[in-house]
Design an enzyme around this catalytic site. Sequence first.
Site, mmCIF file in Angstrom:
data_model
loop_
_atom_site.group_PDB
_atom_site.id
_atom_site.type_symbol
_atom_site.label_atom_id
_atom_site.label_comp_id
_atom_site.label_asym_id
_atom_site.label_seq_id
_atom_site.Cartn_x
_atom_site.Cartn_y
_atom_site.Cartn_z
ATOM 1 N N ASN A 16 0.763 -1.150 0.114
ATOM 2 C CA ASN A 16 -0.425 -0.426 -0.183
ATOM 3 C C ASN A 16 1.066 1.435 -0.054
ATOM 4 O OD1 ASN A 16 -1.437 1.698 1.360
ATOM 5 N ND2 ASN A 16 -3.469 1.028 1.083
ATOM 6 N N ASP A 46 -1.417 -14.956 4.158
ATOM 7 C CA ASP A 46 -2.759 -14.855 4.968
ATOM 8 C C ASP A 46 -3.309 -14.268 6.292
ATOM 9 O OD1 ASP A 46 -3.766 -17.124 2.142
ATOM 10 O OD2 ASP A 46 -3.034 -18.649 3.032
ATOM 11 N N ASP A 75 -2.235 -4.139 11.492
ATOM 12 C CA ASP A 75 -3.032 -5.261 10.663
ATOM 13 C C ASP A 75 -4.671 -4.084 11.504
ATOM 14 O OD1 ASP A 75 -4.985 -6.544 8.958
ATOM 15 O OD2 ASP A 75 -5.523 -7.923 10.889
ATOM 16 N N SER A 76 -5.359 -3.807 10.370
ATOM 17 C CA SER A 76 -6.388 -2.788 11.057
ATOM 18 C C SER A 76 -7.722 -2.808 10.527
ATOM 19 C CB SER A 76 -5.903 -0.713 10.930
ATOM 20 O OG SER A 76 -6.216 -1.164 9.485
ATOM 21 N N TYR A 163 -14.873 3.063 5.220
ATOM 22 C CA TYR A 163 -15.657 3.290 6.243
ATOM 23 C C TYR A 163 -15.694 4.777 6.387
ATOM 24 C CZ TYR A 163 -16.452 -1.575 6.850
ATOM 25 O OH TYR A 163 -16.465 -2.969 6.818
ATOM 26 N N ASP A 164 -14.176 5.557 5.870
ATOM 27 C CA ASP A 164 -14.484 7.156 6.621
ATOM 28 C C ASP A 164 -16.009 7.419 6.162
ATOM 29 O OD1 ASP A 164 -12.600 6.028 7.451
ATOM 30 O OD2 ASP A 164 -11.145 7.210 5.430
#
Length: 206
Positions: A16, A46, A75-76, A163-164
């Site tokens: 990213n 995975d 991880d978020s 989801y912002d």
Amino acid sequence: MSLLTTLDEIVLASNNQGKLKEFVALFNQYGISIRTQGEFHVAECDEPFHTFLENALAKARHASKETGLAAIADDSGIVVPALKGFPGVMSARYATLFGEPKSDANNNACLIRQLQAHSDKSAAYLAVLVFVRHADDPAPIVAQSWWHGVIVEEPRGANGFGYDPHFYLPDYGLTAAEMEPTLKNSLSHRAAALKKLIAEMDEAQQ
């Protein structure tokens, strides 16, 4: 001797580019180069676990094993108390739990639908970061941070992702998607967790 002074290069267990910029900006001041696992042609790991911590640790160990370098993974996702913590680690593919293809639009629609029967609309983004010196590091460094808000039914704003548009910050009167990127990045769960990780690494030993 601080761990930060002994490192030259760290692999980021992600491809990213947005995340890469955040990590580069903070680690540059220590003379540490951050490279994505994609630069080493490392396949994504995975994420079979039910917690952010376990998934982040698995990703960090995988990237370190494949490259031979120290590694950082995150991880978020979003945690909604009224839904017993969901979407949680399923945040990126929440819609698949309801037989729909994963997408931001579908994920958000499912979240709003599931919350309709609940008066408690509170929610929080959570970011968990893990650093490992090597793949078998017995003492990984962990940092996490929460960003608390409220889910609103109608989407607002064109910035951000996930989801912002539905994640409303009462103190600012804005959703995360309405915030300027600079403001959002200064407040976000990942930015806060990254600063904590830097502090933990500064105190740690090689």
